[in-house]
Structures are given as C-alpha cells and as structure tokens.
Design a protein around this motif. Structure first.
Motif, PDB file in Angstrom:
ATOM      1  N   GLY A  82      -3.819   1.288  -7.249  1.00  0.00           N
ATOM      2  CA  GLY A  82      -2.667   1.182  -8.142  1.00  0.00           C
ATOM      3  C   GLY A  82      -2.054   2.513  -8.511  1.00  0.00           C
ATOM      4  O   GLY A  82      -0.921   2.561  -9.003  1.00  0.00           O
ATOM      5  N   ASP A  83      -2.799   3.609  -8.273  1.00  0.00           N
ATOM      6  CA  ASP A  83      -2.228   4.937  -8.543  1.00  0.00           C
ATOM      7  C   ASP A  83      -1.173   5.274  -7.490  1.00  0.00           C
ATOM      8  O   ASP A  83      -1.187   4.750  -6.367  1.00  0.00           O
ATOM      9  CB  ASP A  83      -3.317   6.006  -8.515  1.00  0.00           C
ATOM     10  CG  ASP A  83      -4.167   6.012  -9.776  1.00  0.00           C
ATOM     11  OD1 ASP A  83      -3.763   5.370 -10.757  1.00  0.00           O
ATOM     12  OD2 ASP A  83      -5.243   6.643  -9.772  1.00  0.00           O
ATOM     13  N   TYR A  84      -0.304   6.185  -7.860  1.00  0.00           N
ATOM     14  CA  TYR A  84       0.726   6.701  -6.947  1.00  0.00           C
ATOM     15  C   TYR A  84       0.350   8.143  -6.647  1.00  0.00           C
ATOM     16  O   TYR A  84       0.142   8.950  -7.546  1.00  0.00           O
ATOM     17  CB  TYR A  84       2.103   6.620  -7.604  1.00  0.00           C
ATOM     18  CG  TYR A  84       3.247   6.886  -6.666  1.00  0.00           C
ATOM     19  CD1 TYR A  84       3.824   5.859  -5.934  1.00  0.00           C
ATOM     20  CD2 TYR A  84       3.781   8.162  -6.521  1.00  0.00           C
ATOM     21  CE1 TYR A  84       4.893   6.080  -5.080  1.00  0.00           C
ATOM     22  CE2 TYR A  84       4.846   8.406  -5.666  1.00  0.00           C
ATOM     23  CZ  TYR A  84       5.399   7.359  -4.954  1.00  0.00           C
ATOM     24  OH  TYR A  84       6.469   7.590  -4.099  1.00  0.00           O
ATOM     25  N   ILE A  85       0.247   8.469  -5.357  1.00  0.00           N
ATOM     26  CA  ILE A  85      -0.283   9.775  -4.945  1.00  0.00           C
ATOM     27  C   ILE A  85       0.734  10.530  -4.099  1.00  0.00           C
ATOM     28  O   ILE A  85       1.502   9.931  -3.346  1.00  0.00           O
ATOM     29  CB  ILE A  85      -1.600   9.587  -4.163  1.00  0.00           C
ATOM     30  CG1 ILE A  85      -2.278  10.936  -3.881  1.00  0.00           C
ATOM     31  CG2 ILE A  85      -1.375   8.820  -2.875  1.00  0.00           C
ATOM     32  CD1 ILE A  85      -3.685  10.798  -3.319  1.00  0.00           C
ATOM     33  N   GLY A  97      -4.042   1.586  -2.178  1.00  0.00           N
ATOM     34  CA  GLY A  97      -4.738   0.310  -2.166  1.00  0.00           C
ATOM     35  C   GLY A  97      -3.848  -0.900  -2.294  1.00  0.00           C
ATOM     36  O   GLY A  97      -4.309  -1.992  -2.650  1.00  0.00           O
ATOM     37  N   MET A  98      -2.580  -0.742  -1.965  1.00  0.00           N
ATOM     38  CA  MET A  98      -1.631  -1.848  -2.120  1.00  0.00           C
ATOM     39  C   MET A  98      -0.942  -2.206  -0.810  1.00  0.00           C
ATOM     40  O   MET A  98       0.057  -2.910  -0.794  1.00  0.00           O
ATOM     41  CB  MET A  98      -0.595  -1.491  -3.199  1.00  0.00           C
ATOM     42  CG  MET A  98      -1.227  -1.276  -4.573  1.00  0.00           C
ATOM     43  SD  MET A  98      -0.052  -0.713  -5.844  1.00  0.00           S
ATOM     44  CE  MET A  98       0.949  -2.190  -6.020  1.00  0.00           C
ATOM     45  N   HIS A 108      -0.664   9.799 -10.189  1.00  0.00           N
ATOM     46  CA  HIS A 108      -0.481   9.246 -11.524  1.00  0.00           C
ATOM     47  C   HIS A 108      -0.513   7.734 -11.415  1.00  0.00           C
ATOM     48  O   HIS A 108      -0.526   7.179 -10.312  1.00  0.00           O
ATOM     49  CB  HIS A 108       0.846   9.704 -12.133  1.00  0.00           C
ATOM     50  CG  HIS A 108       2.049   9.076 -11.501  1.00  0.00           C
ATOM     51  ND1 HIS A 108       2.573   9.522 -10.296  1.00  0.00           N
ATOM     52  CD2 HIS A 108       2.806   8.007 -11.870  1.00  0.00           C
ATOM     53  CE1 HIS A 108       3.606   8.768  -9.969  1.00  0.00           C
ATOM     54  NE2 HIS A 108       3.762   7.838 -10.892  1.00  0.00           N
ATOM     55  N   ASN A 109      -0.500   7.094 -12.556  1.00  0.00           N
ATOM     56  CA  ASN A 109      -0.388   5.643 -12.597  1.00  0.00           C
ATOM     57  C   ASN A 109       0.885   5.288 -13.338  1.00  0.00           C
ATOM     58  O   ASN A 109       1.241   5.964 -14.318  1.00  0.00           O
ATOM     59  CB  ASN A 109      -1.603   5.023 -13.290  1.00  0.00           C
ATOM     60  CG  ASN A 109      -1.675   3.533 -13.067  1.00  0.00           C
ATOM     61  OD1 ASN A 109      -0.955   2.760 -13.705  1.00  0.00           O
ATOM     62  ND2 ASN A 109      -2.530   3.103 -12.150  1.00  0.00           N
ATOM     63  N   PRO A 110       1.605   4.273 -12.881  1.00  0.00           N
ATOM     64  CA  PRO A 110       2.866   3.896 -13.566  1.00  0.00           C
ATOM     65  C   PRO A 110       2.681   3.581 -15.049  1.00  0.00           C
ATOM     66  O   PRO A 110       3.658   3.584 -15.797  1.00  0.00           O
ATOM     67  CB  PRO A 110       3.321   2.659 -12.788  1.00  0.00           C
ATOM     68  CG  PRO A 110       2.707   2.806 -11.432  1.00  0.00           C
ATOM     69  CD  PRO A 110       1.384   3.460 -11.670  1.00  0.00           C
TER      70      PRO A 110
END
Length: 562
Positions: A266-269, A298-299, A354-356
């Motif tokens: 779910g994180d954005y890298i 992971g999406m 980060h995570n949204p």
C-alpha cells in the motif's frame, strides 16, 4: 603409437617411420597430413567413420566413399574390415590423412572381389578420419571460461537458456543459432549426452561438451546434418538458469544506520534501478532517464517479483533482487527487450516512500527554555528553512535569498504540509518536518521538485506576530468595552473623527487589549476600519453608525435567511 604399429608389423612412411619391407608383406602407411593436435588415436575396438578413395597401384580408382556421399563406418580390429585396412587405420587422428597400401594377402587375396578387384591385387586407400568413439566412452566436458564467482550450478529440473555452436568431431558445423536454446535440463528434453554435459554449469560459463553417438543421435543421425553414429561437439555458453520452484532472491548491499520505517503493501515508493540479465548485460535503467520509477507496492502495478521485492525496504537502502521468470515476464518475455524465460536482476536504490494516509512527521531538534507564545493559524511568521529530498539532495533554501520568508499561517501561502509543520513553534525553535507528497507538491511536482517526492524540511522560527482571523483587520483580545462608543469618544463630544479613532485603536494595541492584522500598514488598516464605520461618509463616526463586525456578520446572515 609405434607400439600399436609394431604389434601388426607395419611399415610407416612419411613423417614418423620408414622401412623397406622387401616383397610387400604388410601394409605400408604414408601419414602425409597430420593435425597439430591429436587428443586421441584409433585403437582396436574403436568405432570409426572415414572417407576414402580406393585405387590400384596404377592410380585407377575402384571405389570411393566421397563419390557415394556416405563415409564408411565400422569397428576396428574385430575382422569387420579387410585386414590391411583394419591395421592401416590404427593410430589415426581425427582429420588425419594417410595413404594405406595393402598387399593382396591382407586384402582380397587370390580370389579378388568379383569383377571389381582382380586376384592378387595390391590396393591403395587414401583415407581421412572423420570420427572415432568407443562403447566405453563417456561425455567429456572441458571448461573454457568461467566467472570468478559461481554461486549456483545447473541441476536436473532447472530451466536453462544457452547459446551453442555444434560441430562434428572433425570440426564440420551442423548447427548454430542467434537466439538462445531454452529448455529444462536433466528431464529428457535433450539428447542424453547434452542433458549430462550441461549439469554443473554456471551462468557465464563456456564449456566444450563432447558426446559419443550412443548418447546423441545414434544410428539414425539427424536429417542431413548429423550422420549416423556421429560424435558431437558443442561449445556452450550459459546465459541463464533457474528452477520453477525458485522464489525471489535478495542481496542487501547497503542499509542506512537508522531505519525507523520499512515499506509495506500500500505504500508508494520512488526508486532508482539498473536492470540486467544474469550474464550482466543491461536491458533498462532509470538513471539514464534521470527519473525515478514510482509505484504503489503490492498492488499489482509492477511484475509479481518486484512487488514482493519492494517490501521491507528502508529509505536509502540498496539491494539486489533476482527475479525468476515466473515472477517476472514469464515464457513470453516482453517486446524486443526481455526474452522469454529470462531471469531478471535489479539493483535498487530507494529514494523515498510514503503512504497516502501519512500525516506530516515532526521532530523538534532545539527549543528555547521559555516558550510561552507559539505559532498558530492567522499568525504572521518569519522562518528559515532548508528543503531536501530524503536522499539528502538539497532542493532549495532560505539561505539562498537576502531575507528569510514571511508568511501568514493558514492562508494557503505555502504547501499544506509546511504550513502545518510551522504551527505550534516558539521563536528560536528548530525542527525537522517530513512532508508526504499529498501534503507537498503532489504527483506533478514543482520546479526542481520531482513528482511524488517526500520532502525533508529543516525549520527555524525567527519571528512571530500573532494574527487575526481571516476577514478581520482588528480583534479584541478580551471582551470589548461595553458600550463601545463612549470608550472610543475620547473627548466626549459625541463624534469620533479619524484622528481620534486612530488614537483609540493604537491605545488598544499598546495595552494589549486588541490586535491589528500583522504584516500590513497599520495606518492603512485603521483608515479602512474607520471608513467601514463612517457609513454616511461625513468624516466622523457617531454612536448610531458604530457596529462590530460580528454584529455585521449576524445581520448579513439574517438578511440571507430572509
């Protein structure tokens, strides 16, 4: 080889031995063309394949395998050839050419051979040896080159990709290809000798594999390119290997000393990478584009193996990940870039993630002992800052300008995350604020700021002037005088001109009972306030005209309700 010749009482001429046998009692051998390298000589019991021209002593030809287009194959020393030729090929090397003169009693004797060979005829055979093998032979392998480090060897059930050149034992090529040959090893998909010869190879290794006919195509041969009972020589270069049961492999190269958080689903890298195959040849790099690869983890936005490999990483971490094809682009590959069934190697450097759902992170690094007044929405502040990416790359700094910036908090003058990070500070306080991109410059970035970048701010509050709410120019810091007009009418003449109004407001500011909007010209604000109350524009305010903004707003609301 002389002991072999002596056993049969041969007379050898040419470069090695010469003799004068008198009346021709034994074969005479002229080795007129001998290869420089001769790893093996024909012995009794060996199988041979050779071309020959058969002539009489006057040069008249009676037979030729060349003309038939099919070399002779047979076993040596077991009476399956005429005795003289049986003896004459012993000690030969592959690609050797020799002339064998055979007396009648070691050829067809006093009987001859039909109408072709008369009785008591000396025969001359011009022979070139093409192949030699024995039923006791095994697959021979010889490593030509090998990487210094070889962490994995090909095993049965592995899937491999390799280049090869195939030749017969005499060097005549029969197969070569531009693309790789892709197959399982040790599972019967290849000829037995190749299945055996490939076991134990490393990626990047080159080896020669010599396969006897009974472990290759045997008596049948293969089409027109591989004759019956042919020894095969393969020069193989291993490109790739994996096993269908393989998971991703991770080699951590560098980890920051402090790592307070690791990536999760779910994180954005944002990361840089170099993509190579197992042989080291590159197929893609983000560095050449000068742009990070940005994605959710992971999406399903990236290949399965990369989705998994990107989990559990720290900002600044460097790692190598090896993805088997069933967790990458599979049997089909992609376009002209990645071939089918290719193992992929990625060297990754995490720039940030980060995570949204992230909020800003604040870490106070220095704070005055006395901190009675803190910044909040509507305050006018002056501050110093350095803004960097999470890898330490400096984007911009207040030190680059003559004067530190001044802003009103909550007025949308700076990015949302910075505005929040500047709240609750004392003058002289220093803090580090981490701003996720959805509270920074977002997916589009800004001048000098990459897309979706997490920002690292070092902040110091230099000055603070308490503010007033949006839409107000002056606020009371407690209850206002009630009634207000008599307090404002300093000379008690029942009217308040601009000069008297100005003096009254300045008294409130000095005594701390009221506050003007900071950052603006005080006289200009007071004049605007006066004009708002001087409703008939006669240059003075009387009691009937005076109304607080709160009362005005209330009247407006009632009017709108009507």
């Amino acid at each position: 080889g002389f002991s072999i010749f002596a056993l049969f009482f041969l007379c050898v001429t040419g470069t090695h031995v010469s003799c004068s046998p008198g009346p021709l009692e034994d074969v005479v051998i002229d080795r007129y063309d001998i290869p420089r390298v001769c790893p093996r000589e024909v012995q009794t019991g060996d199988f041979v394949r050779y071309h020959y021209n058969g002539t009489f002593t006057d040069g008249k030809k009676f037979d030729s395998s060349h003309e038939r287009g099919a070399p002779f194959s047979g076993q040596v020393g077991l009476g399956r050839l005429i005795t003289g030729l049986d003896r004459g090929v012993q000690g030969m090397c592959v690609n050797e050419r020799r002339k064998v003169t055979v007396p009648p009693h070691l050829a067809y004797g006093s009987i001859g051979a039909g109408d072709v060979i008369p009785a008591d005829t000396v025969l001359v055979f011009d022979v070139v040896l093409l192949d030699i093998w024995n039923t006791e032979d095994k697959v021979q392998t010889r490593t030509l080159s090998k990487p210094e480090s070889c962490k994995r060897l090909a095993e049965a059930t592995d899937f491999i990709r390799y280049h090869y050149n195939g030749t017969l034992l005499n060097g005549v090529p029969f197969d070569s290809r531009n693309g790789t040959y892709d197959t399982y090893v040790g599972m019967g998909y290849l000829i037995k000798g190749m299945d055996e010869g490939l076991i134990g190879m490393c990626v990047g290794e080159t080896r020669t594999i010599i396969i006897p006919p009974f472990l290759a195509y045997e008596e049948k041969g293969y089409g027109t390119v591989i004759p019956s009972q042919a020894t095969l020589v393969f020069e193989v270069f291993m490109i790739d290997l994996f096993n269908p049961k393989d998971d991703i492999a991770v080699v951590v190269k560098e980890v920051p000393k402090t790592c307070t958080r690791k990536t999760v689903v779910g994180d954005y890298i944002r990361y840089h990478y170099n993509g190579t195959f197992q042989d080291g040849s590159g197929f893609d790099t983000s560095y050449q584009r000068n742009s990070t690869y940005n994605t959710y983890i992971g999406m399903g936005y990236v290949i399965q193996g990369m989705d998994k490999a990107l989990q559990g990483l720290c900002i600044g971490e460097k790692r190598r990940v090896i993805l088997p094809p069933h967790m990458a682009y599979g049997e089909k590959g992609t376009g002209d870039i990645i071939p089918g069934s290719a193992v992929l190697v990625f060297d990754i450097h995490v720039i940030d993630f980060h995570n949204p759902k992230d909020l800003i992170e604040i870490k106070v690094t220095s704070k005055p002992k006395k901190c009675n007044l803190t910044s909040e929405v509507d305050d006018l502040i002056q501050y110093r800052y350095n803004c960097s990416l999470m890898d330490g790359t400096l984007l911009y700094s207040s030190d680059h300008y003559e004067k530190a910036p001044i802003t009103t908090l909550g007025a949308n003058k700076v990015i949302e995350g910075l505005d929040e990070g500047l709240r609750g500070m004392c003058v002289g306080e220093k803090r580090v604020v981490i701003v996720p991109p959805h509270l920074g410059h977002g997916e589009n970035g800004a001048k000098g700021v990459p897309s979706s970048a997490v920002l690292h701010f070092e902040l110091e509050l230099l000055d603070l002037q308490k503010g007033v709410p949006d839409g107000y120019m002056f606020v009371w810091l407690g209850d206002s005088p009630d009634p207000l007009f008599p307090a404002m009418d300093l000379n008690k003449d029942l009217s308040v001109p601009l000069e008297e109004f100005t003096a009254f407001i300045n008294i409130q500011v000095v005594e701390g009972t009221g506050r003007l909007r900071p950052g603006m010209d005080a006289d200009g604000i007071i004049k605007d306030m006066f004009n708002n109350q001087d409703r008939n524009r006669d240059g003075k305010i009387v009691a009937e005209e005076l109304k607080l903004k709160v009362e005005e707003d209330s009247d407006k609301a009632r009017h709108e309700e009507l």
